[in-house]
Design a protein around this motif. Structure first.
Motif, PDB file in Angstrom:
ATOM      1  N   LEU B 175       0.837  -1.213   0.000  1.00 19.82           N
ATOM      2  CA  LEU B 175       0.000   0.000   0.000  1.00 19.82           C
ATOM      3  C   LEU B 175       0.867   1.255   0.000  1.00 19.82           C
ATOM      4  O   LEU B 175       0.588   2.220  -0.727  1.00 19.82           O
ATOM      5  CB  LEU B 175      -0.929   0.010   1.231  1.00 19.82           C
ATOM      6  CG  LEU B 175      -1.989  -1.093   1.285  1.00 19.82           C
ATOM      7  CD1 LEU B 175      -2.738  -1.043   2.620  1.00 19.82           C
ATOM      8  CD2 LEU B 175      -2.972  -0.966   0.128  1.00 19.82           C
ATOM      9  N   ALA B 176       1.913   1.245   0.809  1.00 16.73           N
ATOM     10  CA  ALA B 176       2.766   2.436   0.925  1.00 16.73           C
ATOM     11  C   ALA B 176       3.482   2.726  -0.394  1.00 16.73           C
ATOM     12  O   ALA B 176       3.905   3.858  -0.631  1.00 16.73           O
ATOM     13  CB  ALA B 176       3.780   2.244   2.053  1.00 16.73           C
ATOM     14  N   ALA B 186      -2.743   3.513   4.131  1.00 15.09           N
ATOM     15  CA  ALA B 186      -1.725   2.908   4.997  1.00 15.09           C
ATOM     16  C   ALA B 186      -1.353   3.862   6.136  1.00 15.09           C
ATOM     17  O   ALA B 186      -1.269   3.460   7.305  1.00 15.09           O
ATOM     18  CB  ALA B 186      -0.484   2.549   4.180  1.00 15.09           C
ATOM     19  N   GLN B 187      -1.153   5.133   5.792  1.00 15.40           N
ATOM     20  CA  GLN B 187      -0.772   6.123   6.799  1.00 15.40           C
ATOM     21  C   GLN B 187      -1.852   6.233   7.873  1.00 15.40           C
ATOM     22  O   GLN B 187      -1.576   6.231   9.076  1.00 15.40           O
ATOM     23  CB  GLN B 187      -0.551   7.489   6.125  1.00 15.40           C
ATOM     24  CG  GLN B 187      -0.125   8.597   7.080  1.00 15.40           C
ATOM     25  CD  GLN B 187       1.328   8.452   7.537  1.00 15.40           C
ATOM     26  OE1 GLN B 187       2.232   8.353   6.704  1.00 15.40           O
ATOM     27  NE2 GLN B 187       1.553   8.431   8.835  1.00 15.40           N
ATOM     28  N   ASP B 233      11.594   0.640  19.569  1.00 10.90           N
ATOM     29  CA  ASP B 233      12.920   0.663  18.946  1.00 10.90           C
ATOM     30  C   ASP B 233      12.995  -0.229  17.706  1.00 10.90           C
ATOM     31  O   ASP B 233      13.691   0.080  16.750  1.00 10.90           O
ATOM     32  CB  ASP B 233      13.998   0.233  19.964  1.00 10.90           C
ATOM     33  CG  ASP B 233      14.203   1.305  21.028  1.00 10.90           C
ATOM     34  OD1 ASP B 233      13.773   2.459  20.796  1.00 10.90           O
ATOM     35  OD2 ASP B 233      14.768   0.986  22.097  1.00 10.90           O
ATOM     36  N   GLN B 234      12.277  -1.341  17.730  1.00  9.14           N
ATOM     37  CA  GLN B 234      12.353  -2.201  16.549  1.00  9.14           C
ATOM     38  C   GLN B 234      11.402  -1.748  15.446  1.00  9.14           C
ATOM     39  O   GLN B 234      11.613  -2.042  14.274  1.00  9.14           O
ATOM     40  CB  GLN B 234      12.095  -3.672  16.922  1.00  9.14           C
ATOM     41  CG  GLN B 234      10.630  -4.013  17.155  1.00  9.14           C
ATOM     42  CD  GLN B 234      10.431  -5.490  17.490  1.00  9.14           C
ATOM     43  OE1 GLN B 234      11.239  -6.117  18.162  1.00  9.14           O
ATOM     44  NE2 GLN B 234       9.334  -6.051  17.007  1.00  9.14           N
ATOM     45  N   ILE B 239       9.023   1.697  10.030  1.00 12.44           N
ATOM     46  CA  ILE B 239       8.197   2.788   9.498  1.00 12.44           C
ATOM     47  C   ILE B 239       8.995   3.552   8.444  1.00 12.44           C
ATOM     48  O   ILE B 239       8.473   3.937   7.402  1.00 12.44           O
ATOM     49  CB  ILE B 239       7.757   3.754  10.629  1.00 12.44           C
ATOM     50  CG1 ILE B 239       6.944   2.993  11.677  1.00 12.44           C
ATOM     51  CG2 ILE B 239       6.948   4.920  10.073  1.00 12.44           C
ATOM     52  CD1 ILE B 239       6.586   3.818  12.912  1.00 12.44           C
ATOM     53  N   GLU B 240      10.283   3.749   8.736  1.00 20.50           N
ATOM     54  CA  GLU B 240      11.132   4.474   7.777  1.00 20.50           C
ATOM     55  C   GLU B 240      11.206   3.728   6.455  1.00 20.50           C
ATOM     56  O   GLU B 240      11.144   4.339   5.378  1.00 20.50           O
ATOM     57  CB  GLU B 240      12.536   4.683   8.373  1.00 20.50           C
ATOM     58  CG  GLU B 240      12.526   5.760   9.462  1.00 20.50           C
ATOM     59  CD  GLU B 240      13.791   5.763  10.317  1.00 20.50           C
ATOM     60  OE1 GLU B 240      14.645   4.865  10.138  1.00 20.50           O
ATOM     61  OE2 GLU B 240      13.909   6.668  11.175  1.00 20.50           O
ATOM     62  N   VAL B 241      11.319   2.408   6.519  1.00 14.05           N
ATOM     63  CA  VAL B 241      11.382   1.624   5.279  1.00 14.05           C
ATOM     64  C   VAL B 241      10.084   1.775   4.476  1.00 14.05           C
ATOM     65  O   VAL B 241      10.099   1.815   3.248  1.00 14.05           O
ATOM     66  CB  VAL B 241      11.660   0.133   5.590  1.00 14.05           C
ATOM     67  CG1 VAL B 241      11.511  -0.721   4.338  1.00 14.05           C
ATOM     68  CG2 VAL B 241      13.057  -0.039   6.173  1.00 14.05           C
ATOM     69  N   LEU B 242       8.970   1.896   5.186  1.00 19.19           N
ATOM     70  CA  LEU B 242       7.696   2.085   4.477  1.00 19.19           C
ATOM     71  C   LEU B 242       7.626   3.468   3.832  1.00 19.19           C
ATOM     72  O   LEU B 242       6.873   3.675   2.892  1.00 19.19           O
ATOM     73  CB  LEU B 242       6.511   1.932   5.450  1.00 19.19           C
ATOM     74  CG  LEU B 242       6.222   0.533   5.984  1.00 19.19           C
ATOM     75  CD1 LEU B 242       5.059   0.587   6.980  1.00 19.19           C
ATOM     76  CD2 LEU B 242       5.903  -0.435   4.853  1.00 19.19           C
ATOM     77  N   GLY B 243       8.389   4.400   4.374  1.00 22.89           N
ATOM     78  CA  GLY B 243       8.340   5.765   3.863  1.00 22.89           C
ATOM     79  C   GLY B 243       7.105   6.523   4.322  1.00 22.89           C
ATOM     80  O   GLY B 243       6.654   7.451   3.658  1.00 22.89           O
ATOM     81  N   LEU B 244       6.546   6.129   5.453  1.00 25.26           N
ATOM     82  CA  LEU B 244       5.384   6.839   5.991  1.00 25.26           C
ATOM     83  C   LEU B 244       5.840   7.850   7.046  1.00 25.26           C
ATOM     84  O   LEU B 244       6.940   7.749   7.589  1.00 25.26           O
ATOM     85  CB  LEU B 244       4.404   5.842   6.619  1.00 25.26           C
ATOM     86  CG  LEU B 244       3.778   4.810   5.673  1.00 25.26           C
ATOM     87  CD1 LEU B 244       2.884   3.844   6.456  1.00 25.26           C
ATOM     88  CD2 LEU B 244       2.970   5.488   4.568  1.00 25.26           C
TER      89      LEU B 244
END
Lengths: 103, 318, 253
Positions: B175-176, B186-187, B233-234, B239-244
């Motif tokens: 979705l992202a 997704a967001q 932390d994990q 979230i960064e990888v999803l780019g959201l």
């Protein structure tokens, strides 16, 4: 008796079965849990659906929980401990020369 | 009143806990330990079973045949996990129907996260990723719990659970990286599920009613706040990888502590939902009761049939 | 597509549609079963049918050769384009209805798929072999359920009878042959459904008689599914099932 209580009593009539699975040929059957079923045949089918969803086994046993005779905890010292003081039953009891010690 | 025998048994029990030995069903155990276990394990079992509903809400609307198969098998796994946990709880001398009654009368609780609605398909992704993700952090810790059947059930569940989180993340990733509407979906789902997922770890350690004893008995192995931080932390890098966008503007790496800082949970909402006023509390229990009541004639038929069979058998042997 | 491929495509999509609508119905039981073990078991059957549908659709699009996917077929046709036989699409009603329907199709599939494993089309034969194992297991479950419910309480017996009455009209269609299907039989690809009916009747009749239940007259037949004439229920199912693909066409999920 409330409707709820009646429903509960009904459900108690599904007996509890313990499930044992042989995960691979050559291994022992191992206890994996229990389930409720109306007959041993159904218990076996439910065991397949509930405990083998990922092909975890090649053979299954189901045993009605009430048919299991188990050792009693209060008694366990008398039951188990006397087996403890027979070190001569264990391989490590015997001291052999190093060059044959992998016997 | 504690008898001499009990006192000796208590010493034995304490020694086992101290030695990291498991307690097994036939062992003597303090009443409070048993009660605490029943409370925690049945709550866990109920959470699996009630947790079928929010995701089950999308089975008939899954957007592809593959997604439908994955989702159905995932929700079915939750039922399976409920079964493992009921089975483990029953080893403490309580029946499944007593446990179900406690759930339906509100005496027993289940995880509050399931009192939130799954509004869009992205909720299915967010739940798999965040809710199962949070559950895994908790469950990995519980594999070392002191009660043998609980520990074994946790080990089995953890093995199965990692597929749940991965399929959820896969949905979010698709979705992202999809259309603008899909990305917005997704967001939105992540934003809505983030805080309830953090709440899954329970109140702060300082406010946790049951934590002290549970930790002492090694039923619980790590504190709520410790596990929550671990989850944050994990998850932040994911979230960064999803780019959201981050669901919490206060999320920031803290170099000194070597962990992420984050904002404070809305504890008022937490207690409100726990106490029955979440968006879906009523609906979830109603659904469960209805299925149970609709199944009553089936269970009754099963009982009647097996009684008749039994009678036939006895007649034959007489 | 030449005529042979067209026939084969229709055949595969028909079988896939049968499976996809039944899997959808069975999946509706998830979290609604009479107890946890049965809930889990029903989901397994639904999953078997989703798998079956996918195999047939995937082979169908391969035959079609236009680069479409299984989902293009499942999610982008309307009611008149679905070609499942009607018994598969009927709502789940109560547990008795679900189980009687299941028993009826299980008996059918055990025989039908057995013969289909002999298909001259090796891919059809391979799918049939896999599906046959599933259906044999399904029958092993549905048979004792019918027995228990028929001989359980007055209420369960009554519910089974209602299900038998309602389903009676939908049995015959499973044994109907379209002209294109007859051609496939001649080529050794498909199975003659008509030839299976006598055995089906006998098996079901004898089994129900054991529990003193009335046998359905399988000569009665509401027909039309294979030509897109459905019950009103299918439209509702599709509008739910296809909703996301219809609202956001052309996206990946």
């Amino acid at each position: 008796m409330s409707e709820q209580q009646a429903a509960n009593i009904n459900q108690e009539h599904l007996a509890v079965y313990e499930v044992f699975v042989r995960s691979n040929r050559g291994l022992d059957h191992k206890h994996v849990g229990s389930l409720h079923a109306e007959s041993p045949e159904h218990a076996l089918m439910y065991a397949r659906d509930c405990y083998l969803r990922r092909s975890e086994g090649v053979s299954v046993w189901v045993v009605k929980s009430t048919d299991i005779t188990a050792s009693q905890e209060e008694d366990i010292a008398n039951f188990v401990d006397p087996m403890d003081d027979k070190p001569y039953r264990h391989a490590t009891h015997y001291v052999l020369p190093d060059n044959v010690n992998n016997m | 009143m504690q008898t001499v025998d009990d006192a000796a048994a208590q010493i034995e029990f304490d020694r086992r806990i101290a030695d990291e030995q498991k307690i097994e069903p036939t062992d003597w155990m303090p009443d409070a330990y048993r009660k605490n276990l029943i409370r925690q394990m049945s709550q866990h079992a109920h959470s699996e079973v009630i947790g079928m509903q929010p995701e089950g809400n999308w089975i008939t609307r899954a957007p592809s045949l593959r997604r439908k198969a994955v989702l159905l098998s995932k929700v079915q796994d939750e039922a399976g996990h409920g079964l493992y946990l009921y089975s483990a709880t029953e080893s403490l001398g309580i029946t499944r129907s007593e446990l179900i009654e406690a759930l339906q009368t509100g005496v027993a609780k289940y995880a509050s996260i399931f009192n939130y609605p799954t509004l869009t398909w992205a909720d299915v992704g967010a739940i798999g990723w965040l809710v199962d993700g949070a559950a895994i952090v908790n469950q990995i810790s519980l594999q070392r719990t002191s009660y043998g059947p609980y520990s074994r059930a946790m080990i089995r569940i953890c093995k199965e659970e990692s597929f749940h989180q991965r399929q959820g993340y896969e949905i979010m990733y698709e979705l992202a990286h999809g259309s603008p509407e899909q990305k917005a979906m997704a967001q939105d789902a992540m934003n809505r599920n983030w805080w309830p997922a953090l709440m899954m770890f329970g109140p702060h350690d300082s406010d946790s009613a049951h934590s002290g004893k549970s930790m002492q008995w090694k039923i619980k192995r790590q504190s709520n706040d410790y596990l929550r931080q671990k989850f944050i932390d994990q998850t932040v890098p994911q979230i960064e990888v999803l780019g959201l966008e981050m669901p919490d503007p206060e999320i920031k790496w803290n170099e000194e502590l070597g962990q992420y800082d984050s904002g404070e949970i809305n504890w008022e909402e937490f207690y409100q939902v726990i106490n029955g006023s979440g968006p879906c509390n009523y609906q979830r229990l109603k659904h469960h009761k209805k299925a149970h009541q609709d199944g009553e004639w089936v269970r009754e038929a099963v009982r009647a049939y097996s009684e008749k069979q039994q009678a036939k058998k006895e007649q034959k042997s007489a | 597509m030449n005529k042979n491929s067209e026939n084969l495509y229709r055949f595969l999509v028909g079988l896939a549609d049968d499976s996809v609508v039944l899997s959808h119905r069975l999946s509706e039981w998830c979290s609604n079963g009479p107890y946890l073990e049965e809930d889990i078991a029903l989901s397994n059957i639904a999953l078997d049918y989703i798998g079956r549908a996918r195999m047939f659709y995937q082979y169908a699009v391969e035959i079609e050769g236009k680069g479409r996917t299984e989902d293009d077929i499942a999610y982008h046709r309307n009611e008149r384009e679905f070609t499942n036989t009607l018994i598969h699409e009927l709502p789940i009603n109560d547990f008795a209805f679900t189980m009687v329907r299941q028993y009826f199709v299980d008996v059918f599939y055990c025989e039908y798929l057995q013969q289909l494993t002999q298909s001259s089309d090796s891919q059809v034969a391979a799918i049939a072999a896999k599906a046959l194992k599933e259906s044999r297991y399904h029958l092993k479950r549905s048979e004792p359920w019918i027995k228990q419910l028929s001989e359980g309480t007055e209420e369960s017996k009554h519910r089974v009878q209602l299900a038998l009455d309602e389903l009676e009209n939908f049995v015959g269609e499973m044994f109907l042959m379209e002209d294109w299907e007859k051609e496939l039989v001649e080529q050794g690809i498909a199975v003659d459904r008509e030839a299976l009916q006598a055995d089906w009747d006998k098996q079901v009749q004898e089994f129900l008689a054991e529990s003193e239940m009335k046998f359905p007259d399988s000569q009665l037949q509401i027909r039309g599914g294979r030509n897109g004439i459905h019950t009103e229920h299918l439209g509702h199912m599709l509008s739910e099932m296809q909703y996301l693909q219809r609202v956001h066409p052309g996206l990946k999920w």
